[in-house]
Design an enzyme around this catalytic site. Structure first.
Site, PDB file in Angstrom:
ATOM      1  N   ASP A  80       0.757  -1.223   0.007  1.00 43.66           N
ATOM      2  CA  ASP A  80      -0.101  -0.127   0.074  1.00 43.66           C
ATOM      3  C   ASP A  80       0.986   1.295   0.011  1.00 43.66           C
ATOM      4  O   ASP A  80       2.001   1.136   0.339  1.00 43.66           O
ATOM      5  CB  ASP A  80      -0.841  -0.016   1.173  1.00 43.66           C
ATOM      6  CG  ASP A  80      -2.302   0.658   1.107  1.00 43.66           C
ATOM      7  OD1 ASP A  80      -2.453   1.653   0.332  1.00 43.66           O
ATOM      8  OD2 ASP A  80      -3.168   0.400   1.943  1.00 43.66           O
TER       9      ASP A  80
ATOM     10  N   ASP B  43     -11.005   2.308  -3.207  1.00 46.71           N
ATOM     11  CA  ASP B  43     -11.265   2.082  -1.891  1.00 46.71           C
ATOM     12  C   ASP B  43     -12.785   2.073  -2.037  1.00 46.71           C
ATOM     13  O   ASP B  43     -13.400   1.709  -0.855  1.00 46.71           O
ATOM     14  CB  ASP B  43     -10.767   2.873  -0.674  1.00 46.71           C
ATOM     15  CG  ASP B  43      -9.459   2.802  -0.181  1.00 46.71           C
ATOM     16  OD1 ASP B  43      -9.141   1.421  -0.337  1.00 46.71           O
ATOM     17  OD2 ASP B  43      -8.803   3.444   0.504  1.00 46.71           O
TER      18      ASP B  43
HETATM   19  C1  GLA Z   1      -5.805   1.881   1.957  1.00 46.98           C
HETATM   20  C2  GLA Z   1      -6.240   0.685   1.320  1.00 46.98           C
HETATM   21  C3  GLA Z   1      -7.109  -0.167   1.827  1.00 46.98           C
HETATM   22  C4  GLA Z   1      -6.730  -0.494   3.120  1.00 46.98           C
HETATM   23  C5  GLA Z   1      -6.267   0.579   4.083  1.00 46.98           C
HETATM   24  C6  GLA Z   1      -5.560   0.153   5.351  1.00 46.98           C
HETATM   25  O1  GLA Z   1      -6.921   2.900   2.071  1.00 46.98           O
HETATM   26  O2  GLA Z   1      -6.640   0.980  -0.101  1.00 46.98           O
HETATM   27  O3  GLA Z   1      -7.709  -1.119   1.104  1.00 46.98           O
HETATM   28  O4  GLA Z   1      -5.527  -1.557   2.988  1.00 46.98           O
HETATM   29  O5  GLA Z   1      -5.435   1.371   3.477  1.00 46.98           O
HETATM   30  O6  GLA Z   1      -5.039   1.320   6.105  1.00 46.98           O
END
Ligand code: GLA
Length: 729
Positions: free
Chosen positions: A475, A545
């Site tokens: 990420d 997301d």
């Molecule tokens: C980001 C990712 C999510 C999740 C969060 C965790 O927003 O896109 O899928 O992994 O971080 O903090």
């Protein structure tokens, strides 16, 4: 031979599938662009070059006032700044004496059977490459222009490399990857704009006199504007007309520009963003620019997209994984956020054990003092208060349940409240003496520094070595600020963003190649670093997301302009949806998630019995269509950005099978009769349509269409499986 040089006319013909790209060396010794489009003959194209303005133009130094004699009238392959070309230029050099002029003329060329890699950066493989070297008339600066064409796809890859042999250090004020000259000025420009949870919405505007420019200044390719631009004829649509798609294989701050000048032509260019950029190139050094992938289509946007998909699947994405069955995951993020322990995770696993879900992914929160997003990033040590017995307990449980195990990392980040930051506050990007801007309570590590990268590689590797981990989600949840490295001298500070991108690729090389059997998925606060360079390392990327099914039809539709379905990671989540508050049918959520690398992300313990039973059927259905997702051809049928409907067909290469998903956003009483018109089938083949229980010819299906029944449900999907009759058992 896909690359041909005509000595007599000094013309280069680059011939890829369905395309010709032609340029020649003109009387001034300057590489001048002649043509880019569908295949033409190897003719002397100079008859079609306009004389251009005959007044108010500066002559090429040494030439006199008659005929084609001004840089401003030449179609550029590389634009020389300072001697009369008033378009945007692709390279600008500052010499130690203050001179900023350059005039690049033909020096030599070679044809390379094997495409060389680009030092420090990912790029496509394969094809045949022309390496054209030009030299500055007034200095010992040489530039290599690389052009690669492919016999099986309508793609031209380009980048350039600048060599300093002047005996002194020079500064690159701008070093783009390419210049492309087009013969008219009445094009449209299509780009993909967006934001967090709303990535890659197509936007189309007319090109105009002046410059249309998109860029990122964030240090990442970003959700704001994807590093993609298409130049279209005004009448080009999904299935008709000329389209040139440009996509940078780059994850850092970039720019793409389309300029219309006064000569009736358009100039397209781009690469590393020259805003806040300056690179010190010492004597003997080379500066490489990232690659641009140029796709040509004379059948509209759809063929452009299919060519991008083929190019990335064949020549960019890790061949170890690209065509392999993807893990079907259950991810705990939307289920638990930071609040979990072994028992809660095991509970989630228990419910879907045996359903076909084959990988459990433990998301954020398993390390350091990570109780919320304000602590722990950088400390890649298991939090044994949450996970008694370490990761082994939950990994063991996964294995007993017939699942593999995946783990989340955010390698480039650090929270001020972390042991890493307390030990090395200077490792976080900051400007000494100034308060840094936090985002999600975190800072970005200065991965331009070797010792910082070594720490990241070692701490992540330790976890991967000590635990049985099959899958990593990488990420990147914030963009860069305070663009400064305490390890760089003042005159190199504007190298920072590009050095960050190079640092990122170094990390990816070491970790992804260091653990070749681990499947790495990319992510950036959703889909904020969804670019070809990341796809080289991560066969799939978390698309957004936003897991709301309706929003996903829009986001996945826009993403498909460049990126194949198999590169989009898509999850079925809970309703009301956590991002939009919307409730959509469970089946709809899965049908839309199945148009990518599918998975689930919800608290399975809160699912109804019916939903749990449905999961197994959904995954069976997915496995049936997975080869289409991995290798099929995508035909977009209805655009949810402009229609109440979304529809796509995915057709197998041999056209014996197709999967069609349609979606009605809102239902209306007394609604219009709605048909969708599939594409890409073989007209003569007879297809059995499972859902309708009938067999029809491809021609009938495509021309009569498929009827979408009226329903009283919003957000309803309609799925059709088509199989060639004699292959149905
Ligand atoms: C980001 C990712 C999510 C999740 C969060 C965790 O927003 O896109 O899928 O992994 O971080 O903090």
């Amino acid at each position: 031979m896909p690359v041909f040089y005509d000595e007599q006319t000094k013309t280069f013909f680059l011939e890829g599938k369905n395309l010709s790209y032609v340029f020649g060396i003109n009387a001034a010794g300057f590489p001048e662009h002649y043509y880019f489009g569908s295949r033409i003959g190897r003719d002397d194209l100079r008859y079609a070059l306009g004389v251009g303005g005959n007044s108010a133009e500066a002559c090429v130094p040494g030439m006199t006032d008659s005929g084609r004699n001004s840089y401003n009238n030449y179609g550029a392959e590389i634009s020389s700044y300072g001697s009369g070309d008033y378009h945007e230029c692709s390279l600008q050099i500052l010499f130690p004496n203050g001179c900023r002029l350059n005039e690049f003329r033909y020096h030599s060329h070679r044809i390379l059977e094997k495409k060389p890699g680009i030092p420090g950066m990912p790029s496509l493989q394969g094809g045949t490459t022309l390496l054209l070297t030009v030299k500055d008339k007034n200095s010992e600066v040489y530039v290599d222009l690389y052009y690669t064409v492919y016999e099986d796809i309508a793609v031209l890859c380009r980048h350039m490399e600048v060599h300093n042999r002047t005996g002194k250090t020079i500064s690159l004020l701008r070093a783009y990857s390419f210049t492309l000259e087009l013969p008219r000025n009445d094009y449209d420009v299509l780009t993909l704009e967006g934001a967090w949870a709303d990535e890659r919405t197509p936007q189309r505007i007319p090109m105009h006199h002046g410059v249309v420019s998109i860029d990122s200044k964030t240090g990442s390719s970003s959700a704001r504007l994807n590093p993609f631009m298409a130049v279209l004829d005004r009448n080009t649509d999904e299935y008709n007309g000329n389209a040139i798609g440009l996509n940078l294989v780059y994850s850092g701050s970039y720019v793409l520009k389309a300029e219309v000048g006064s000569k009736g032509s358009a100039r397209i260019m781009g690469g590393i963003n020259d805003f806040d950029f300056q690179w010190q190139l010492c004597d003997g050094e080379t500066f490489a620019t990232p690659e641009v992938v140029m796709v040509y289509s004379d059948c509209g946007l759809n063929a452009m997209s299919r060519t991008f998909h083929d190019a990335y699947r064949r020549y960019l994405i890790n061949p170890r994984f690209v065509m392999k069955h993807r893990p079907v995951v259950i991810n705990n993020w939307e289920a638990t956020y930071f609040n979990f322990d072994n028992e809660r995770l095991m509970g989630i696993i228990d419910v879907v054990k045996g359903s076909g879900i084959d990988t459990f992914v433990l998301d954020d929160g398993w390390f350091g003092a990570r109780a919320a997003d304000n602590a722990g990033l950088g400390d890649w040590i298991v939090n044994t208060e949450k996970l008694k017995g370490g990761l082994h307990t939950v990994i063991e449980y996964c294995h007993q349940s017939g699942m593999k195990f995946g783990l989340w990392f955010e390698p480039e980040m650090v929270n001020p409240d972390s042991n890493l930051y307390r030990a090395h506050p200077d490792w976080a990007i900051h400007m000494p003496g100034m308060e840094p801007a936090l985002s999600r309570n975190q800072m970005v590590l200065d991965i331009t520094r070797t010792e910082v990268r070594d720490y990241i590689v070692e701490s992540v590797s330790k976890i991967l070595r000590e635990n049985d981990i099959d899958y990593v989600k990488w990420d990147f949840n914030r963009v860069l600020t305070e663009n400064y490295s305490i390890a760089l001298p003042p005159e190199r500070q504007q190298e920072f963003h590009h050095r960050y991108a190079l640092g990122l690729y170094d990390l990816c090389e070491r970790l992804v190649n260091g653990f070749p059997s681990v499947f790495f998925e990319g992510c950036a606060g959703g889909g904020a670093r969804f670019d070809p360079a990341m796809l080289h390392y991560f066969p799939q990327i978390w698309t957004s997301d936003d897991t709301d099914a309706y929003m996903r039809t829009r986001i996945q539709y826009g993403t498909s302009y460049c990126y194949p379905l198999s590169s989009m990671s898509c999850h079925t989540s809970i309703c009301p949806n956590h991002q939009t508050g919307r409730t959509t049918p469970f089946t709809t959520r899965a049908d839309i998630a199945h148009l990518g690398a599918t998975g689930y992300e919800l608290d399975t313990t809160k699912m109804t019995k019916e939903e749990v039973a449905e999961v197994a059927d959904q995954i069976r259905a997915y496995h049936e269509m997975e080869d289409l997702i991995l290798d099929g051809e995508l035909f977009r049928l209805e655009d949810p950005h402009v229609s109440n409907y979304f529809a796509v067909a995915v057709v197998s290469r041999d056209k014996t099978e197709a999967h069609i998903t349609a979606f009605r956003t809102l239902c209306y009483p007394n609604d219009e009769v709605k048909r969708i018109y599939p594409r890409g089938l073989c007209e003569e083949t007879r297809y059995f349509i499972r859902e309708l229980g009938i067999t029809l010819s491809g021609a009938t299906i495509m021309k009569m269409g498929l009827l979408l029944p009226n329903t009283t449900t919003d957000f309803k999907t309609f799925v059709f499986h088509l199989k060639k009759e004699d292959s149905v058992h």
